[in-house]
Design an enzyme around this catalytic site. Structure first.
Site, mmCIF file in Angstrom:
data_model
loop_
_atom_site.group_PDB
_atom_site.id
_atom_site.type_symbol
_atom_site.label_atom_id
_atom_site.label_comp_id
_atom_site.label_asym_id
_atom_site.label_seq_id
_atom_site.Cartn_x
_atom_site.Cartn_y
_atom_site.Cartn_z
ATOM 1 N N PHE A 1 0.801 -1.124 0.051
ATOM 2 C CA PHE A 1 -0.015 0.054 -0.130
ATOM 3 C C PHE A 1 0.919 1.242 0.095
ATOM 4 C CE2 PHE A 1 -2.070 3.602 1.701
ATOM 5 C CZ PHE A 1 -3.486 3.435 1.390
ATOM 6 N N GLU A 2 0.677 2.028 -1.188
ATOM 7 C CA GLU A 2 1.541 3.378 -1.044
ATOM 8 C C GLU A 2 0.733 4.266 -1.805
ATOM 9 O OE1 GLU A 2 6.247 2.580 -1.668
ATOM 10 O OE2 GLU A 2 5.208 2.407 -3.063
ATOM 11 N N ILE A 3 0.524 5.425 -1.386
ATOM 12 C CA ILE A 3 0.021 6.575 -1.919
ATOM 13 C C ILE A 3 1.105 7.636 -2.032
ATOM 14 C CG2 ILE A 3 -1.982 8.508 -2.140
ATOM 15 C CD1 ILE A 3 -3.721 6.658 -0.778
ATOM 16 N N HIS B 1 12.516 1.977 -0.048
ATOM 17 C CA HIS B 1 11.840 3.127 -0.051
ATOM 18 C C HIS B 1 11.598 3.865 1.537
ATOM 19 C CE1 HIS B 1 9.102 2.258 -3.691
ATOM 20 N NE2 HIS B 1 10.302 2.476 -3.974
#
Length: 405
Positions: free
Chosen positions: A296-298, A333
């Site tokens: 999950f990344e925004i 990241h």
């Protein structure tokens, strides 16, 4: 060959140290609560048990046809829902699309982008198109971005992968997993299909979304000047990344621009925390292993395209750890965000109910906002999984951000 022997000796010593430290700190709790953290920042209970609704506004919402899929002047910004997926994962992907369309995208109609290292089948494409009213793009990853780079020694890779597998590191012997982690770490923001995009929301097959999202999350990121949004924080397996932090230190020491790359309001204390999980810090040679679970990344693509991150990735790529170890895009990241970005620009989307097996982010929202997600649930798996929650470290060193305003 001398180098594989050195890799084996180093791995054995690291494993011995790790196991010794585990024996020192592990007990035999009788229930999951004894594994769970006891402190979350200033709270003595899981923050997801606190009633919340949405982050502070102003928030952009649907008003008439301002987010209609065929509106050329819509309020959508340059953002996409992004999925790296194989043809064989179609059914699992359709579950993810269904959940996100139901909770968010049937209202906002942001385009979907699907990437694959092989051509998508017509069956895959037609099935996906039927699952959304939004625009859909299918694209293939250039082989130069996916293939194992020429400087990787195949014999050394196989020897190293065998050692990692012996030490219980998941997927260590799957070359496609190493290639995927490398691509997600350095190449995805440069894919031509994303050239016109500023933001992305990463969506993987077989994930679940549980809560209504009634505001435009991409506009929220843009309006609040946020770089990255997450839902789940976890500790990584130290034996999968023993040289990642030493290589990061070498990058900082060797690079004349390192001082300008490091953000003055960085989260270095979080990256190097040794108090919450000391055995992990030692086994990972100075890295806490606490990371944002990147399924999950925004996020803002500008960060991954920046000079600081580009040079950092190039250094790591040449070091070989994506193949000789099992460096994942999540710790890569996370370290980069912790060092090169303002920690205030990283946002916990605690209001978004989410699951990637076996972990959850289950908030307590007003009645009717969520379904199928027990508030405060972190995992429905084995009890020991509860100790993998590293939100306490993030909340101690960084805090609750927008949720405290």
């Amino acid at each position: 060959m001398a180098r594989p022997r050195l890799v084996r000796i180093t791995a054995a010593l690291t494993l011995a140290i790790f196991l010794y430290l585990i024996l020192l700190i592990i007990r035999s709790p009788s229930d999951a609560n004894e594994y769970a953290p006891k402190q979350w920042g200033h709270m003595t209970h899981d923050p997801n048990l606190e009633l919340i609704d949405e982050p502070p506004g102003p928030l952009h919402r649907v008003n008439g046809d301002n987010y209609a899929p065929d509106n050329p002047s819509s309020d959508r910004i340059k953002a996409t829902l992004l999925s790296l997926v194989r043809n064989s994962e179609l059914q699992e992907l359709l579950k993810s699309i269904h959940d996100l369309e139901e909770t968010f995208n049937h209202k906002f109609n942001y385009p979907w982008t699907f990437l694959n290292d092989e051509p998508f089948t017509e069956r895959f494409k037609s099935s996906v198109r039927r699952a959304t009213n939004a625009h859909v793009t299918f694209a293939q990853i250039p082989s130069a971005h996916w293939s194992t780079p020429p400087w990787i020694d195949d014999a050394l890779y196989k020897e190293s992968a065998a050692i990692l597998a012996e030490n219980g590191i998941q997927y260590a012997d799957k070359i496609s997993y190493h290639q995927m982690c490398r691509w997600n770490s350095g190449f995805f923001p440069h894919h031509p299909a994303l050239a016109d995009m500023d933001y992305y929301w990463r969506v993987e097959p077989n994930v679940h979304f549980f809560c209504d999202i009634d505001y435009d999350v991409f506009r929220y990121m843009q309006d609040r000047n946020k770089t990255y949004g997450f839902t789940i924080n976890l500790y990584d397996a130290p034996l999968s990344i023993p040289s990642l932090w030493p290589e990061t230190e070498r990058f900082l020491a060797a690079n004349n621009n390192a001082a300008t790359y490091l953000h003055p309001n960085n989260a270095m204390n979080w990256v190097t925390d040794s108090a919450h999980r000391p055995a992990h810090n030692i086994a990972a040679n100075g890295f806490s292993t606490c990371h944002f679970w990147s399924n999950f990344e925004i996020g803002s693509l500008a960060f991954w395209r920046s000079e600081a991150y580009t040079q950092f990735f190039k250094h790591l790529d040449r070091a070989g750890g994506f193949f000789y170890e099992r460096w994942g895009d999540a710790p890569v990241h996370s370290i980069a965000l912790g060092l090169f970005e303002d920690k205030e620009k990283i946002h916990w989307f605690r209001d978004i109910g989410y699951q990637h097996i076996p972990f959850f982010n289950c908030p307590r929202r007003p009645p009717g906002k969520c379904k199928g997600c027990k508030e405060g649930l972190f995992s429905d798996g084995e009890k020991w999984l509860f100790k993998e929650d590293c939100r306490p470290s993030w909340l101690q060193h960084v805090g609750f951000g927008e949720w405290e305003k």
